[in-house]
Design a protein around this motif. Structure first.
Motif, PDB file in Angstrom:
ATOM      1  N   GLY A  44      42.485  42.372  36.670  1.00 51.81           N
ATOM      2  CA  GLY A  44      41.511  41.502  36.025  1.00 51.81           C
ATOM      3  C   GLY A  44      41.039  40.416  36.973  1.00 51.81           C
ATOM      4  O   GLY A  44      41.679  40.131  37.988  1.00 51.81           O
ATOM      5  N   ALA A  45      39.896  39.831  36.609  1.00 58.59           N
ATOM      6  CA  ALA A  45      39.270  38.830  37.476  1.00 58.59           C
ATOM      7  C   ALA A  45      40.096  37.551  37.573  1.00 58.59           C
ATOM      8  O   ALA A  45      39.853  36.726  38.451  1.00 58.59           O
ATOM      9  CB  ALA A  45      37.873  38.513  36.956  1.00 58.59           C
ATOM     10  N   ARG A  48      43.127  37.416  38.425  1.00 58.21           N
ATOM     11  CA  ARG A  48      44.053  37.530  39.557  1.00 58.21           C
ATOM     12  C   ARG A  48      43.321  38.121  40.753  1.00 58.21           C
ATOM     13  O   ARG A  48      43.188  39.335  40.875  1.00 58.21           O
ATOM     14  CB  ARG A  48      45.255  38.404  39.183  1.00 58.21           C
ATOM     15  N   PHE A  97      42.591  39.328  44.541  1.00 58.01           N
ATOM     16  CA  PHE A  97      43.482  40.046  45.452  1.00 58.01           C
ATOM     17  C   PHE A  97      42.817  40.137  46.822  1.00 58.01           C
ATOM     18  O   PHE A  97      41.647  40.497  46.928  1.00 58.01           O
ATOM     19  CB  PHE A  97      43.749  41.451  44.907  1.00 58.01           C
ATOM     20  N   PHE A 120      29.764  39.581  44.123  1.00 56.31           N
ATOM     21  CA  PHE A 120      30.101  40.797  43.359  1.00 56.31           C
ATOM     22  C   PHE A 120      30.758  40.480  42.011  1.00 56.31           C
ATOM     23  O   PHE A 120      30.307  40.945  40.956  1.00 56.31           O
ATOM     24  CB  PHE A 120      31.019  41.703  44.191  1.00 56.31           C
ATOM     25  N   GLY A 121      31.821  39.683  42.060  1.00 55.13           N
ATOM     26  CA  GLY A 121      32.534  39.357  40.829  1.00 55.13           C
ATOM     27  C   GLY A 121      31.664  38.603  39.832  1.00 55.13           C
ATOM     28  O   GLY A 121      31.762  38.814  38.624  1.00 55.13           O
ATOM     29  N   GLU A 141      28.436  38.814  39.608  1.00 54.34           N
ATOM     30  CA  GLU A 141      27.471  39.782  39.098  1.00 54.34           C
ATOM     31  C   GLU A 141      28.069  40.527  37.907  1.00 54.34           C
ATOM     32  O   GLU A 141      27.393  40.769  36.904  1.00 54.34           O
ATOM     33  CB  GLU A 141      27.192  40.768  40.223  1.00 54.34           C
ATOM     34  N   LEU A 142      29.352  40.884  38.021  1.00 52.18           N
ATOM     35  CA  LEU A 142      30.022  41.587  36.928  1.00 52.18           C
ATOM     36  C   LEU A 142      30.080  40.712  35.683  1.00 52.18           C
ATOM     37  O   LEU A 142      30.031  41.203  34.560  1.00 52.18           O
ATOM     38  CB  LEU A 142      31.441  41.991  37.338  1.00 52.18           C
ATOM     39  N   ARG A 175      35.416  35.984  48.560  1.00 52.55           N
ATOM     40  CA  ARG A 175      34.951  36.861  47.481  1.00 52.55           C
ATOM     41  C   ARG A 175      35.899  36.776  46.281  1.00 52.55           C
ATOM     42  O   ARG A 175      35.467  36.728  45.133  1.00 52.55           O
ATOM     43  CB  ARG A 175      34.877  38.313  47.979  1.00 52.55           C
ATOM     44  N   ALA A 176      37.216  36.723  46.589  1.00 52.40           N
ATOM     45  CA  ALA A 176      38.189  36.592  45.505  1.00 52.40           C
ATOM     46  C   ALA A 176      38.091  35.210  44.870  1.00 52.40           C
ATOM     47  O   ALA A 176      38.160  35.065  43.648  1.00 52.40           O
ATOM     48  CB  ALA A 176      39.593  36.843  46.041  1.00 52.40           C
ATOM     49  N   ASN A 194      35.369  34.088  42.099  1.00 53.53           N
ATOM     50  CA  ASN A 194      35.657  34.419  40.702  1.00 53.53           C
ATOM     51  C   ASN A 194      36.432  33.303  40.010  1.00 53.53           C
ATOM     52  O   ASN A 194      36.703  33.389  38.827  1.00 53.53           O
ATOM     53  CB  ASN A 194      36.513  35.683  40.641  1.00 53.53           C
TER      54      ASN A 194
END
Lengths: 247, 250
Positions: A70-71, A73, A75, A94-95, A97-98, A142-143, A146
């Motif tokens: 899940g977003a 956590r 990674f 990316f995240g 966008e989701l 990127r991580a 989120n």
């Protein structure tokens, strides 16, 4: 307690990988997990991420059991995992966008994070145009974009040369300081663990059990040649050496 | 410029050897026509508009059969590559149908569609279907596991993984499948036209052969070669334009 691991064990087929892991992670903590290679430290991190299921036991994140990835956590993998068809900026968004954030908004957030690692000028570059160190910076950002509850890092600097690695360790501490993230960082490099961590969990050879947990009370930025640093590093290495011999 | 000249060296040498063999009458023209005879034949076919008509006729079959094959085999390939269940369902029939040469379908193509565009398009459909299917399938299976996991840890659902990761990650493989599929399909059309058609470049070649007009045969062959080359080049350019990261390490 934000993250609580209770009686966790993992078997692949009949081979035990992890045995009776009990661990708690505190808010804003920088926790490092070290252990000999093959001890299951990566597996432990993947179970926290929800990428693997434990055989027994469970993990509670803010009181709720973890069911899958899940977003919440984030990674960071040891391998380079940027999406090669997306630019740096598109990777970082990316995240978001989701989550269906507006384009302007997600790009603003992404740029802010890219500034944090000094890569805002590379926002339109493709991953293949970046060096290894830059790729991992983008992967971290990127991580982070989120805004995860936990940042899980699996030997993220293992593929980098020693200078880049040391630089990124410092940058990570800076990011950690700015964002107050809770970080769980897996490494086989004791030096790295002592440099970064609030606490160091030492795992045994396979099947991995917790041998000892060290609290590191050296002021940051830590001097790798100071007496305290070397003493702690030596102590952990001695434990690990014994483990490797046992096999 | 240097590269361009280099590319010309071998064709020019071949042309010289060809000219020497034919102009000296070392090889008679009914065995191999001279470049001059080929040019004459080319000129005649061009002014009568015959060449254009036959080329268009072949191309329209190719476009029809090839696009139909792509529209079915790409989604099917992605589905089979992604889902174990679909793979178990479809794999046996694919493995049995795949080794059958497309030309073995000619009798049924004629029975079902009669002479004309549809029968030929059906052959090219069969010819390009399997290369596109298998390349798409392999491309999806070859998507790096860790990219999918990365997407999951960023909060992607299975559908989002499929659309935002698997599709773009496998696009180079799918495009490769299109290029291979087109090549095979194109060859099949021409071969099928030789057996069962009243137009097209394959038909042109067979008719010329019947009249022992070897110059015209060569014109037909070269036209096929050039069209095939042009379309492959076009697909390659599409790839370079839309997949700049292709072939690069991640």
């Amino acid at each position: 307690m934000p993250l609580k691991i209770e009686g966790l064990s993992k078997k692949f087929k009949d081979r035990p990988i992890l045995q009776d892991i009990n661990l708690q992670v505190e808010d804003g903590e920088f926790l490092c997990i070290v252990g000999p290679s093959g001890c299951g430290k990566t597996t432990l991190l993947r179970i926290i991420a929800g990428l693997e299921k434990p055989t027994t036991g469970r993990i509670l994140a803010d009181g709720r059991p973890i069911k899958g990835p899940g977003a919440d956590r984030g990674f960071v993998f040891q391998q380079y995992t940027l999406f090669p068809w997306r630019t740096v900026l598109e990777n970082v968004t990316f995240g978001l966008e989701l989550k269906e954030l507006e384009k302007d908004e997600r790009e603003k957030i992404a740029i802010d994070y890219l500034k944090l690692v000094g890569l805002e000028d590379f926002k339109d570059a493709y991953p293949y145009e970046l060096s290894g160190g830059m790729k991992q910076r983008v992967a971290i950002v990127r991580a982070l974009a989120n805004n995860p509850r936990f940042l899980l890092m699996d030997e993220p600097f293992a593929a980098l040369d020693i200078q880049t690695r040391n630089l990124l360790q410092r940058e990570l501490l800076y990011i950690w300081d700015k964002t107050n993230e809770t970080i769980i960082f897996v490494t086989h490099n004791v030096d790295e663990a002592v440099f970064l961590a609030d606490r160091i969990v030492v795992l045994s050879a396979r099947p991995g059990r917790i041998l000892k947990i060290f609290k590191v009370e050296i002021d940051r930025i830590r001097d790798r040649l100071s007496k305290e640093f070397l003493t702690l590093r030596g102590e952990i290495l001695k434990i690990l050496e014994k483990e490797v011999k046992l096999r | 410029m240097k590269k361009f000249l280099e590319a010309l060296i071998i064709p020019v040498i071949l042309l010289i050897i060809w000219s020497m063999l034919t102009f000296t009458n070392l090889v008679p023209s009914y065995i191999l026509p001279s470049p001059y005879e080929v040019l004459i034949a080319f000129y005649n076919l061009l002014v009568t508009g015959e060449l254009f008509l036959h080329a268009m006729s072949t191309l329209s079959r190719v476009v029809a059969g090839f696009s139909a094959a792509a529209m079915i085999s790409i989604p099917l390939g992605i589905g089979i590559g992604w889902s174990k269940t679909l793979e178990r369902l479809f794999n046996p029939i694919i493995q049995i149908l795949r080794p059958i040469p497309p030309l073995a379908w000619v009798p049924f193509a004629l029975l079902w569609f009669g002479l004309g565009l549809k029968a030929e398009a059906f052959i090219i459909f069969i010819g390009s279907f399997f290369p596109i299917l298998l390349n798409s399938l392999d491309a999806v299976k070859g998507v790096e596991r860790v990219l999918i996991e990365a997407a999951c840890t960023l909060g992607a659902t299975e559908g989002q993984v499929l659309i935002k990761v698997v599709l773009p990650a496998s696009s180079p493989g799918i495009l490769l499948g299109l290029r291979v599929g087109f090549g095979i399909g194109f060859m099949c059309t021409v071969a099928a036209e030789m057996i069962a058609a009243k137009s097209g470049l394959g038909y042109l070649i067979m008719e010329a052969m019947r009249l022992l007009d070897t110059g015209e045969v060569v014109v037909g062959m070269l036209t096929i070669g050039l069209i095939g080359f042009a379309i492959d080049y076009l697909l390659l350019k599409v790839e370079e334009r839309y997949i700049p990261w292709r072939g690069k390490t991640i």
